[in-house]
Design an enzyme around this catalytic site. Structure first.
Site, mmCIF file in Angstrom:
data_model
loop_
_atom_site.group_PDB
_atom_site.id
_atom_site.type_symbol
_atom_site.label_atom_id
_atom_site.label_comp_id
_atom_site.label_asym_id
_atom_site.label_seq_id
_atom_site.Cartn_x
_atom_site.Cartn_y
_atom_site.Cartn_z
ATOM 1 N N ARG A 1 0.841 -1.192 0.000
ATOM 2 C CA ARG A 1 0.000 0.000 0.000
ATOM 3 C C ARG A 1 0.878 1.244 0.000
ATOM 4 N NH1 ARG A 1 -1.962 -3.593 3.854
ATOM 5 N NH2 ARG A 1 -4.084 -4.388 3.499
ATOM 6 N N LYS B 1 -2.101 -2.010 7.529
ATOM 7 C CA LYS B 1 -3.424 -1.423 7.721
ATOM 8 C C LYS B 1 -4.266 -2.235 8.691
ATOM 9 C CE LYS B 1 -7.557 -0.125 5.091
ATOM 10 N NZ LYS B 1 -8.181 -0.096 3.746
ATOM 11 N N HIS C 1 -3.963 2.774 -5.869
ATOM 12 C CA HIS C 1 -4.267 1.482 -5.251
ATOM 13 C C HIS C 1 -4.432 0.382 -6.299
ATOM 14 C CE1 HIS C 1 -5.191 -0.625 -1.548
ATOM 15 N NE2 HIS C 1 -6.188 -1.239 -2.149
ATOM 16 N N ARG D 1 -1.646 -2.074 -6.559
ATOM 17 C CA ARG D 1 -1.681 -3.214 -5.631
ATOM 18 C C ARG D 1 -2.487 -4.354 -6.257
ATOM 19 N NH1 ARG D 1 -1.282 -5.017 -0.288
ATOM 20 N NH2 ARG D 1 -3.219 -5.700 0.727
ATOM 21 N N HIS E 1 -3.281 -10.088 3.191
ATOM 22 C CA HIS E 1 -4.703 -10.415 3.347
ATOM 23 C C HIS E 1 -4.856 -11.632 4.255
ATOM 24 C CE1 HIS E 1 -5.139 -8.058 -0.456
ATOM 25 N NE2 HIS E 1 -6.214 -7.648 0.174
ATOM 26 N N TYR F 1 -9.033 -8.697 -4.979
ATOM 27 C CA TYR F 1 -7.906 -7.940 -5.521
ATOM 28 C C TYR F 1 -7.312 -8.612 -6.757
ATOM 29 C CZ TYR F 1 -7.322 -4.494 -1.802
ATOM 30 O OH TYR F 1 -7.485 -3.425 -0.957
#
Length: 326
Positions: A199, A224, A278, A281, A304, A313
């Site tokens: 990120r 995050k 983003h 990513r 994740h 994603y």
């Protein structure tokens, strides 16, 4: 025993017990009224209904949210964004409704009103903050809320996952466009993002002390989701690191906001409007799967902890799979 009657199109519930202040509330559906009545009576029987419910009439949602801002936000990593969302709720008329009148129908009205001007995902995030505020108030602040009104409404449907991937031509144009950027670190940051799937905030926070060039890894002490992880570095990522001077504690000594502004200027310069930082990513995660990494391996890199979110994603190209099958 609860008294339930229909009045002016709504079902009104009133509960009277010796030693407790009368409790009343109105509902659109009779089944909701009956369920609420059973819940309150059970709480009274267990002795869980503490405090004078009449105090809810003199306390507005605004008071609750301001306390939430003071006591809970400082503990959160995403406090700036949550504070912004709290400001939105506080500017809305719902903030001045008393807690006693803050029924599920009032929350649903807020949901519908916000849905007219913002996307469903935005409404979901605002409601999630409200829901957490109510849970904290009930469990930790001894606020005699009989229930969490957000939990009783239908949440907006989650938006479809974004499937935007950067093409080779776009990436080349973006990197060429950085030659005119006033931010010299922008090009290596873009390359590093695609090579690592990190990120933006993780990239600008990376420190040389966490880079192990011998083992070809980078330790991310706080992500995050609050969990640390150590990721392997691709040859491309190592090449970026070797090209950078080590004159600062951080690998990329620049603020996240500066990167955001430089990225927006770059998009305008090269004429690409629908690409987010983003998305790099997403591109990285998709590439990891395309080279044959397993789900646990990609999750280790991306951080994740839920495979379902990981797949949101991942956007594999059908033409690339067709090449493998031929």
């Amino acid at each position: 025993m609860a008294s339930i009657r229909k009045h002016r199109g709504k079902w009104q519930v009133q509960i009277r017990r010796v030693g407790h202040a009368p409790v009343s509330r109105s509902f659109i559906q009779k089944s909701d009224a009956q369920a609420w009545a059973r819940q309150i009576e059970q709480q009274i029987d267990r002795g869980d209904l503490v405090g004078d419910l009449r105090s809810l009439s003199s306390t507005t949602l605004r008071v609750l949210l301001e306390r939430y801002r003071r006591e809970m936000l400082p503990l959160k990593r995403g406090r700036r964004m949550e504070s912004y969302k709290l400001d939105i709720v506080l500017r809305h008329g719902i903030a001045d409704i008393s807690l006693r009148r803050l029924t599920p129908s009032a929350i649903a009205a807020y949901r519908d009103d916000r849905h007219e001007s913002v996307k469903p995902g935005t409404v979901r995030r605002e409601l999630a903050i409200l829901s957490h505020c109510f849970e904290v108030a009930r469990r930790e602040w001894d606020i005699p809320l009989p229930n969490n009104p957000v939990a009783q409404i239908k949440m907006p449907e989650a938006g479809r996952p974004r499937e935007r991937r950067i093409t080779a031509e776009e990436l080349e144009a973006m990197l060429e466009g950085t030659a005119k950027s006033l931010t010299p670190l922008l090009a290596p940051i873009i390359k590093f993002a695609i090579e690592t799937g990190m990120r933006r905030g993780e990239i600008v926070a990376a420190r040389w002390a966490d880079v192990n060039l011998t083992n070809k890894t980078l330790h991310i002490p706080q992500a995050k989701n609050g969990h640390a992880r150590t990721i392997p570095l691709t040859p491309g990522a190592l090449s970026v690191l070797h090209s950078l001077p080590q004159y600062d504690e951080r690998v990329f000594p620049i603020s996240g906001n500066a990167v955001r502004l430089a990225w927006e200027r770059l998009k305008k310069r090269v004429g690409i409007s629908d690409l987010r930082f983003h998305d790099l990513r997403h591109e990285a995660v998709s590439r990891f799967f395309e080279i044959g990494l397993s789900v646990p391996e990609v999750a280790l890199i991306s951080g994740h902890r839920d495979a379902r979110m990981l797949f949101r994603y991942t956007h594999l190209r059908a033409e690339d799979i067709a090449m493998k099958l031929s």
